[in-house]
Every structure is written in structure tokens, then in C-alpha cells.
Write a protein that holds these residues in place. Structure first.
Motif, short mmCIF file in Angstrom:
data_model
loop_
_atom_site.label_atom_id
_atom_site.label_comp_id
_atom_site.label_asym_id
_atom_site.label_seq_id
_atom_site.Cartn_x
_atom_site.Cartn_y
_atom_site.Cartn_z
N MET A 25 -9.30 -0.91 -6.19
CA MET A 25 -8.14 -1.20 -5.33
C MET A 25 -7.95 -2.71 -5.15
N GLU A 26 -9.04 -3.44 -4.91
CA GLU A 26 -8.96 -4.89 -4.73
C GLU A 26 -8.51 -5.58 -6.00
N PRO A 72 -7.24 -5.95 1.70
CA PRO A 72 -5.93 -5.33 1.64
C PRO A 72 -5.97 -3.80 1.64
N ILE A 73 -7.16 -3.21 1.82
CA ILE A 73 -7.32 -1.76 1.68
C ILE A 73 -7.25 -1.08 3.03
N THR A 74 -6.56 0.05 3.07
CA THR A 74 -6.53 0.91 4.25
C THR A 74 -7.13 2.25 3.88
N ALA A 75 -8.07 2.70 4.68
CA ALA A 75 -8.69 4.02 4.49
C ALA A 75 -8.14 4.96 5.55
N ILE A 76 -7.59 6.09 5.11
CA ILE A 76 -6.98 7.06 6.02
C ILE A 76 -7.63 8.41 5.80
N LYS A 77 -8.05 9.04 6.89
CA LYS A 77 -8.59 10.40 6.83
C LYS A 77 -7.67 11.27 7.67
N SER A 85 -9.11 12.38 2.38
CA SER A 85 -9.37 10.96 2.50
C SER A 85 -8.58 10.20 1.45
N VAL A 86 -7.86 9.16 1.88
CA VAL A 86 -7.00 8.39 1.00
C VAL A 86 -7.30 6.91 1.18
N LEU A 87 -7.35 6.17 0.07
CA LEU A 87 -7.41 4.71 0.09
C LEU A 87 -6.07 4.20 -0.43
N THR A 88 -5.52 3.18 0.21
CA THR A 88 -4.23 2.64 -0.20
C THR A 88 -4.17 1.14 0.03
#
Length: 146
Positions: A25-26, A72-77, A85-88
Motif C-alpha cells: 500500500m505504501e 497514508p494507510i487506513t485500516a477499517i474493520k 478487514s480492509v486496508l485503503t
């Protein structure tokens, strides 16, 4: 990274949990490519909310979500029928939208969902559907012909 070599800047790339990692992602973000993907809970460098072993106080109820951002990464569960679980790198953590969810009786119900999950579902719908159906027919089984 080789698959994304010829993609123009400011493009959104969606991928499955096999590829999703914080390092990827980075690297994509540094090249100007936004990304969203589901994440396996046992991956390295994930925040604690993404792990399966949570205290009871941190358990999510149906249609609730939790998020953590480390630029810059957002982790959403998000908890729907199970935890997703999503990384964006492309979405704001508290950005939500309504989606239509089909119930068992065939009716549609509007449900609150994080935008990252909704965009991932729209982008990856066909691929995930193929994986789902393929898992029903294991072709690697050995058999004997009589």
C-alpha cells in the motif's frame, strides 16, 4: 508492483487479501496509485483492531465499524455477517454510505457501510464471486477411473 508499472497516477487499484499488505500500500501510494483491498488478520504490521484476538469490550456489533489511520494507510474493520478487514489509501476513515442488502426473504434493506468496503465490493464483485463458486468444486481431488 510489476502489474502496476503502466498504470497512470491517481488510479484506484483493488485487490484481494492474497496481495494486501502495508508495504505494498505504501509503495503504490508513493507512485501516486491509490489502493483498496481486504486484509488477512494474521498479516505482519497490521494494527491491533485487525487482529482476531480482541477483548470483549472491543467486539463489534452488527453493522458497526472501527478504523485506525497511519498516514497514508487506513485500516477499517466492519462487522456485517462476519468481520471484514480492509486496508485503503484512497478513502477517509469516517466516510460512510448506505448500501442495499438483500435479506433472506428477498427484500432489500438499507445498511450503513464504510465507503472503502462499498467501493471494494463494487470493484471486486466478479472476482470474489468466481472465487466463491470455484471453492465449491475442488478439482485437485484424486480419483480412480474404473
Amino acid at each position: 508492483m510489476n502489474l502496476c508499472a503502466n498504470i497512470p497516477r491517481n488510479t484506484l487499484v483493488a485487490f484481494d487479501n492474497f496481495f494486501t499488505s502495508c508495504n505494498l500500500m505504501e509503495d503504490l501510494y508513493e507512485k501516486g496509485i491509490y489502493a483498496v483491498g481486504t486484509a488477512r488478520c494474521n498479516r505482519k504490521d497490521l494494527p491491533e483492531i485487525m487482529k482476531n484476538k480482541q477483548p470483549k469490550a472491543l467486539k463489534l456489533q452488527k453493522h458497526q465499524f472501527a478504523s485506525v489511520t497511519a498516514e497514508p494507510i487506513t485500516a477499517i474493520k466492519w462487522f456485517d455477517t462476519k468481520e471484514v478487514s480492509v486496508l485503503t489509501t484512497a478513502h477517509i476513515p469516517l466516510d460512510i454510505m448506505f448500501i442495499n442488502q438483500t435479506q433472506k426473504d428477498g427484500s432489500k434493506q438499507k445498511v450503513l457501510c464504510p465507503t472503502a468496503n462499498a467501493v471494494y465490493t463494487l470493484s471486486m464483485g466478479g472476482v470474489d464471486l468466481f472465487d466463491h463458486f470455484r471453492s465449491s468444486y475442488p478439482i485437485s481431488r484424486k480419483s480412480r477411473k474404473f
